[in-house]
Design an enzyme around this catalytic site. Sequence first.
Site, PDB file in Angstrom:
ATOM      1  NE  ARG A 226       2.631  -6.629  41.570  1.00  0.00           N
ATOM      2  CZ  ARG A 226       3.238  -8.065  41.015  1.00  0.00           C
ATOM      3  NH1 ARG A 226       3.083  -9.044  41.730  1.00  0.00           N
ATOM      4  NH2 ARG A 226       3.854  -7.665  39.927  1.00  0.00           N
TER       5      ARG A 226
ATOM      6  CG  ASP B  60       0.079 -19.914  39.039  1.00  0.00           C
ATOM      7  OD1 ASP B  60       1.229 -19.988  38.110  1.00  0.00           O
ATOM      8  OD2 ASP B  60      -0.131 -19.099  39.904  1.00  0.00           O
TER       9      ASP B  60
END
Length: 284
Positions: free
Chosen positions: A42, A143
């Site tokens: 990532r 979030d």
Amino acid sequence: MSNEREQDFVFTDTDFRRVVSIIYARAGIRLNESKQPMVYSRLARRLRALNLAKFSDYLNFLEADPKHEEWQQFTNSLTTNLTFFFREKHHFEMLSDQLHKLHGPVRIWCSASSTGEEPYSLAMTAVEVYGRFNSDVQIIASDLDTQVLAKAQNGIYSMDKLDKVSPEKCKIFFLKGVGKNAGQAKVRKELRAMIEFKQINLLANSWPLTPYFDTIFCRNVMIYFDQATQKVMLEKMGRLLKPNGFLYVGHSENLHHMSEWFYSCGKTVYRLTDKAIHEWGLSK
């Protein structure tokens, strides 16, 4: 594991330990040794984007400017966002029962909304209970990851994401794409209007939220935090609940270590103890 990997970028064990320490301090997320390949995969995208050759250079770059916009990209990259519509179906059945008993404005907080499937499932449940797109139901969906919040706000999903949504629900709540949008579906604007999306870091000292909520969904979040962090976060959430409110957690989570403040009232569903209601100044 050797100190360096046969990969595009230099990524040592020391680099991994730095990432573990930084993301824990920044977002409270715990990463164990098994996450090393995920971290490499990532964050390698960020090294490519910034034309850097080594992870140490990337981490030095971040730490040189604590307010740099790259911090958000770093955090987004290490946030896991597995979700789907009506995940853990029994929770939505229990929520339906709860909503049938409530009168007046209803407030729900989805504290880890990811790409939106969970808050839209909450909204669909509310519409089915009340028989209309009800302005008396307010859902706040939050979030940490700004990228998934943007996707949630757009409310556009590939058709395969709707495989757990009944054809009846699909017809009521989604618009099927045609032409260049074939294979996609968009949430109807009336459903999206029921939800307010916010970026919230659950580790922040304060949250931009007004008490009190009838329901808080905090599912599959605590697994990323150590127990001390969980206790602080859960107590803050409890103080935002109405005395007769419900807290929903994930299928692999429990609140045994918070039994002073919460008791189980269903499968991974909790309510406030009398002690919590009394000591936190809440009234039934």
